[in-house]
Design a protein around this motif. Structure first.
Motif, mmCIF file in Angstrom:
data_model
loop_
_atom_site.group_PDB
_atom_site.id
_atom_site.type_symbol
_atom_site.label_atom_id
_atom_site.label_comp_id
_atom_site.label_asym_id
_atom_site.label_seq_id
_atom_site.Cartn_x
_atom_site.Cartn_y
_atom_site.Cartn_z
ATOM 1 N N ILE A 1 0.839 -1.206 0.000
ATOM 2 C CA ILE A 1 0.000 0.000 0.000
ATOM 3 C C ILE A 1 0.870 1.250 0.000
ATOM 4 O O ILE A 1 0.508 2.288 -0.560
ATOM 5 N N SER B 1 -9.841 0.824 4.013
ATOM 6 C CA SER B 1 -9.819 1.042 2.569
ATOM 7 C C SER B 1 -9.292 2.435 2.241
ATOM 8 O O SER B 1 -9.808 3.441 2.744
ATOM 9 N N VAL C 1 -9.340 6.596 -7.600
ATOM 10 C CA VAL C 1 -9.146 5.779 -6.396
ATOM 11 C C VAL C 1 -10.464 5.532 -5.688
ATOM 12 O O VAL C 1 -10.796 4.399 -5.321
ATOM 13 N N THR D 1 -5.734 1.313 -8.157
ATOM 14 C CA THR D 1 -5.177 1.486 -6.820
ATOM 15 C C THR D 1 -4.489 2.840 -6.721
ATOM 16 O O THR D 1 -4.217 3.513 -7.730
#
Length: 626
Positions: free
Chosen positions: A260, A371, A435, A441
């Motif tokens: 991430i 998220s 996004v 992503t």
């Protein structure tokens, strides 16, 4: 900004006249190749993501090993970037005590801080080598090679940092200060070793004596925050447990390597490109032509510019450095006091830090398991809510503004400004929309945004020289290293809090507070306001998120709602005088004496605190549109 060099939150604690912002040049034989390799790795990472995006969305054939390759490259970027940041004095640290110390005391404190960092790294190096050896049997499923190739970046990075530290101690520290520092650190380590039997019987109090106290003392001495957390975690493991130090290396590896976080260096580079091309200034100029003729209009322009520019730079301090030079001259002409402008600039930056693509939101999503798309969508709304509050406050303060000679801009002027700003205005909505709608992503979107900004910058905004582009890549590596090594060592400290049972004990105490979720929200606001003053956002998040987010969930608080309260609280603390370092950076950018602006900023901070209370008590503000 005057040039392409970004100013970021992570550099904020190091912005002081006595600390040189640039490398010394003594290790150019080492740093030159290292910077070139780091720049090449960043270019390679961006190229890899672009190829993966093309293969996934155009060809419909995802590259299975893309994430593994990116993970390999990413860890090396982090470690090499940490070395570059060490050479450039760009590691985040709390410098308040150092700034207040006289010349006689400052030298020994600086030397002691360097020796503390060196001691930590020397103690960590054998465990890093052991961690590397342990990875040899582990084979990555996609590439089918040993993961030791990835992990090798950790001991190599530690070794290179030790070389840089040795050069600093040899050239920048007097022999007397060096001897004093070595003596102080040796005595401290010896005392802790002799007291080990005592620590063994203290139970949970060890956390306060070793982890918390060591971190606090190191912070006060000006030790970079990453190494404060590392030193605290190591002191606890070595002097009160029998656990191996390899635990720290493993936690650091895990904290720095989350996929991430791949978007962090790319968003940092995006901010550099926007500064260099002037795309941010184009947005400011357009808003000024649109709103500049109304009372408090330039204040509205400042807030709107921070709202829009933050959506593409991801850095609140870079936002301030982009907006202030374009607006301050006209605001002064209209009778605005410099103190008023700086106060609005700083509080506007607080608002803007929840606007995606905020690096803080990316990190909080990573460590709290929330998220990123939901955080981005919520941050957009929360920031707009705070913007409205600040706009009302600014209008009230501007009731005596002098508007003589101010005229509405002609439509052709507004149209021309819009045409120039249009490519830049598209970018924040591209990033947020892609996004939040789940189209791609954060890493993929940030990479596409970099390419878009480069193309638009070259065609419409004068382009970027190759020399400047290389410098931005090196700056990106240094910034990435200084950010993510904090996440690594803070992850180790957070693991200590969890594994010793202290986190569970504290969680039980907090759950037992009367008043349910409302009281817990009050505690959260108080804790993160305080930590925002002292630590800045990233280490506070990594340290406390694993502890506080599960409690919030148990109390029925939505994770996104809670994240917004945490982020806004920390940012208010960061800009709250007399401790909040963000306030001093705003004063530095606006060239205003901090003492004179201190009373003014509290008016706007009070408005934001009212907004924070509303966000905390009304979940619909954060999650109503999710």
């Amino acid at each position: 900004m005057a040039d392409a060099t970004p100013i970021t939150e992570i550099q904020a604690f190091a912005v002081e006249e006595q600390v040189p912002p640039r490398p010394s040049g003594r290790l150019r034989f080492l740093m030159g190749p290292l910077e070139a390799i780091s720049a090449a790795l960043i270019v390679g990472l961006i190229g890899l993501v672009l190829v993966a995006v093309f293969s996934r969305y155009i060809l419909g054939a995802p590259i299975t090993a893309a994430d593994e390759i990116a993970s390999f490259v990413f860890l090396w970027i982090v470690m090499f970037g940490s070395v570059i940041a060490m050479d450039r004095n760009e590691h985040l640290r709390l410098a308040l005590l150092l700034n207040g110390a006289g010349p006689r005391l400052r030298g020994p404190l600086e030397a002691t801080g360097l020796v503390v960092v060196a001691t930590f790294l020397v103690a960590l190096l054998p465990s890093a080598l052991e961690h590397w050896q342990d990875e040899f049997p582990v084979v990555s499923p996609g590439l089918e090679i040993s993961t030791a190739w990835r992990v090798a970046g950790i001991p190599i990075g530690i070794g290179l940092m030790l070389v840089v530290l040795a050069a600093k101690l040899w050239h920048d520290v007097t022999r007397r200060d060096l001897l004093t520092a070595i003596t102080v650190v040796a005595l401290a380590v010896g005392a802790l070793w002799l007291l080990s039997p005592v620590f063994a019987g203290l139970g949970r109090a060890n956390i306060l004596v070793l982890l918390v106290a060591v971190i606090a003392v190191c912070l006060a001495m000006g030790v970079p925050i990453a190494f404060c957390f590392g030193a605290g975690a190591m002191a606890f493991l070595v002097f009160s447990t029998r656990l191996p130090v390899t635990v720290i290396v493993g936690r650091m590896d895990e904290g720095m390597s989350s996929l991430i976080l791949l978007s962090v260096p790319i968003f940092v580079l995006l901010g550099c490109i926007l500064d260099a091309t002037g795309m941010g200034k184009a947005i400011v100029d357009f808003l000024a032509s649109l709103l500049g003729h109304v009372k408090a209009g330039m204040s509205y322009v400042m807030l709107g510019s921070l709202y829009l520019v933050s959506g593409i730079s991801g850095s609140k301090v870079s936002d301030m450095a982009t907006v202030a030079p374009a607006l301050f001259p006209e605001m002064k002409r209209r009778g605005n006091r410099p103190e008023e402008m700086v106060a609005l600039l700083g509080t506007g930056a607080i608002m803007a830090d929840t606007v995606p693509p905020s690096i803080v939101l990316i990190v909080i999503g990573s460590v709290a398991g929330i998220s990123i798309a939901a955080l981005f969508a919520s941050g957009f709304v929360v920031a707009f809510f705070l913007l409205l509050i600040l706009a009302v406050a600014a209008r009230w303060r501007a009731r005596g503004e002098m508007m003589g000679g101010v005229r509405r801009a002609p439509l052709p002027v507004i149209g021309k400004a819009l045409m120039i700003a249009a490519p830049a205005l598209v970018l924040p909505f591209l990033v947020r929309g892609a996004v939040t709608e789940g189209v791609a992503t954060a890493t993929e979107v940030s990479t596409i945004a970099v390419v878009y900004a480069l193309i638009a910058g070259m065609i419409l905004y004068g382009g970027i020289k190759a020399r400047d582009m290389y410098r931005m890549l090196v700056e990106t590596a240094a910034m990435t290293g200084s950010i993510l090594i904090i996440l690594g060592t803070a992850s180790a400290a957070a693991w200590v809090l969890t594994q010793t049972g202290f986190a569970q004990y504290l969680a039980g105490v907090m759950k037992g507070l009367p008043g349910g979720w409302i009281v817990y929200m009050g505690v959260t606001v108080a804790v993160f306001l305080t930590l925002g003053c002292l630590l800045e956002g990233l280490p506070a998040i990594v340290l406390l998120a694993p502890l506080m987010f599960p409690i919030a969930k148990d109390l029925g608080i939505h994770g996104v709602h809670y994240a917004m309260v945490v982020v806004v609280s920390m940012n208010i603390g960061l800009f709250a005088p007399p401790i909040g370092i963000g306030y001093y950076i705003a004063c530095s950018i606006g060239k205003v004496d901090p003492d004179s602006a201190m009373t003014t900023i509290w008016f706007y901070l009070a408005a934001l605190v009212l907004g924070l209370v509303a966000i905390a008590l009304v979940p619909a503000i954060s999650i109503g549109l999710l």
